[in-house]
Scaffold this motif. Structure first.
Motif, PDB file in Angstrom:
ATOM      1  N   ARG A 133      97.556  15.546  54.280  1.00  0.00           N
ATOM      2  CA  ARG A 133      96.345  16.345  54.054  1.00  0.00           C
ATOM      3  C   ARG A 133      96.704  17.803  53.756  1.00  0.00           C
ATOM      4  N   GLN A 134      97.704  18.292  54.462  1.00  0.00           N
ATOM      5  CA  GLN A 134      98.093  19.686  54.273  1.00  0.00           C
ATOM      6  C   GLN A 134      98.859  19.879  52.963  1.00  0.00           C
ATOM      7  N   VAL A 135      99.593  18.866  52.550  1.00  0.00           N
ATOM      8  CA  VAL A 135     100.258  18.927  51.252  1.00  0.00           C
ATOM      9  C   VAL A 135      99.213  19.053  50.152  1.00  0.00           C
ATOM     10  N   GLY A 136      98.128  18.290  50.277  1.00  0.00           N
ATOM     11  CA  GLY A 136      97.045  18.410  49.310  1.00  0.00           C
ATOM     12  C   GLY A 136      96.400  19.778  49.352  1.00  0.00           C
ATOM     13  N   GLN A 142      97.623  15.906  42.816  1.00  0.00           N
ATOM     14  CA  GLN A 142      97.453  14.623  43.484  1.00  0.00           C
ATOM     15  C   GLN A 142      98.483  13.593  43.021  1.00  0.00           C
ATOM     16  N   ALA A 143      98.890  13.669  41.769  1.00  0.00           N
ATOM     17  CA  ALA A 143      99.888  12.724  41.258  1.00  0.00           C
ATOM     18  C   ALA A 143     101.227  12.865  41.983  1.00  0.00           C
ATOM     19  N   SER A 144     101.443  14.006  42.646  1.00  0.00           N
ATOM     20  CA  SER A 144     102.710  14.249  43.353  1.00  0.00           C
ATOM     21  C   SER A 144     102.554  14.175  44.863  1.00  0.00           C
ATOM     22  N   TRP A 145     101.386  13.822  45.361  1.00  0.00           N
ATOM     23  CA  TRP A 145     101.153  13.819  46.806  1.00  0.00           C
ATOM     24  C   TRP A 145     102.122  12.910  47.550  1.00  0.00           C
ATOM     25  N   LEU A 231     105.243  22.791  42.575  1.00  0.00           N
ATOM     26  CA  LEU A 231     104.882  21.552  41.878  1.00  0.00           C
ATOM     27  C   LEU A 231     103.535  21.676  41.182  1.00  0.00           C
ATOM     28  N   ARG A 232     102.832  22.772  41.404  1.00  0.00           N
ATOM     29  CA  ARG A 232     101.496  22.953  40.826  1.00  0.00           C
ATOM     30  C   ARG A 232     101.565  22.971  39.293  1.00  0.00           C
TER      31      ARG A 232
END
Length: 232
Positions: A133-136, A142-145, A231-232
């Motif tokens: 959740r925090q990574v998001g 989202q493709a890298s979550w 990664l953004r």
């Protein structure tokens, strides 16, 4: 037979599942997995083996439940301040897992087994959900979550396990070995290496015995988080 059944029922009512789990954790903390036997449990709880099986199942199930209990408590840790950033949240849960494994030396092995054997279990799902959740929230696409969260989880579990005694370890290093003594011996051995062949090892040898494990762990978290934001 009816009297025996009533006695068993009363005993099961008095002996709670929480008592069994707490006793299992105490035995594991004291002597590792080898100390957790049905006989030791029944002697400590003054009960029969049937009560233990009734509440938690067999020994493997008891080990899984003890692991789940400790990890769930660690995952429930929250930042001290209210308006915490995603980075704060990740650091808090990472340190909670670090401290849990430092306190319960048997936990590193069991945690690894849970992740591998039971990807849909509460331990695996709980860790990935809390951190993911925090990574998001960091803004990672989202493709890298999954990849990003997996990388972070792998770092956390690898780092905390490295500082723990692993049941079944045959390296010759005692579980109760003095940390300063161990690091001092490593530093002395590195100092004896040829500086022309190992210039880096000579450059860091003075930092080995002085480093703080938790601070080193947090440095690694910061490095991973910094990478994830790109990664953004």
């Amino acid at each position: 037979m009816a009297t025996r059944a009533r006695r068993t029922q009363r005993r099961n009512q008095v002996l709670s599942r929480e008592q069994i789990i707490d006793t299992a954790v105490e035995l594991l903390d004291t002597g590792g997995e080898g100390a957790l036997t049905v006989r030791a449990m029944t002697e400590r709880l003054a009960t029969g083996s049937g009560a233990i099986y009734y509440h938690v199942g067999n020994r493997d199930e008891l080990l899984d439940t003890a692991t789940e209990t400790v990890i769930t408590a660690a995952l429930a840790t929250k930042p001290a301040r209210g308006a915490a950033t995603p980075e704060d949240e990740i650091r808090v849960v990472a340190l909670a897992l670090f401290d849990a494994i430092a306190e319960h030396q048997w936990l590193a092995t069991r945690l690894t087994l849970q992740i591998i054997r039971n990807p849909v279990g509460p331990v695996t799902v709980g860790i990935f959900e809390r951190i993911g959740r925090q990574v998001g929230a960091l803004g990672v696409p989202q493709a890298s979550w999954f990849d990003a969260t997996s990388a972070l989880v792998h770092y956390i579990l690898g780092a905390v396990s490295q500082n723990a005694h692993i049941d079944g370890d045959t390296s010759g290093v005692r579980a109760d070995a003095d940390r300063d003594e161990f690091l001092g011996a490593a530093a002395a051995a590195w100092q004896g290496l040829d500086p022309d062949d190992y210039p880096f090892m000579h450059a860091i040898v003075g930092q080995v015995s002085e480093h703080d494990d938790r601070e080193q762990f947090l440095t690694g978290i910061a490095i991973v988080l910094d990478g994830l934001t790109h990664l953004r």
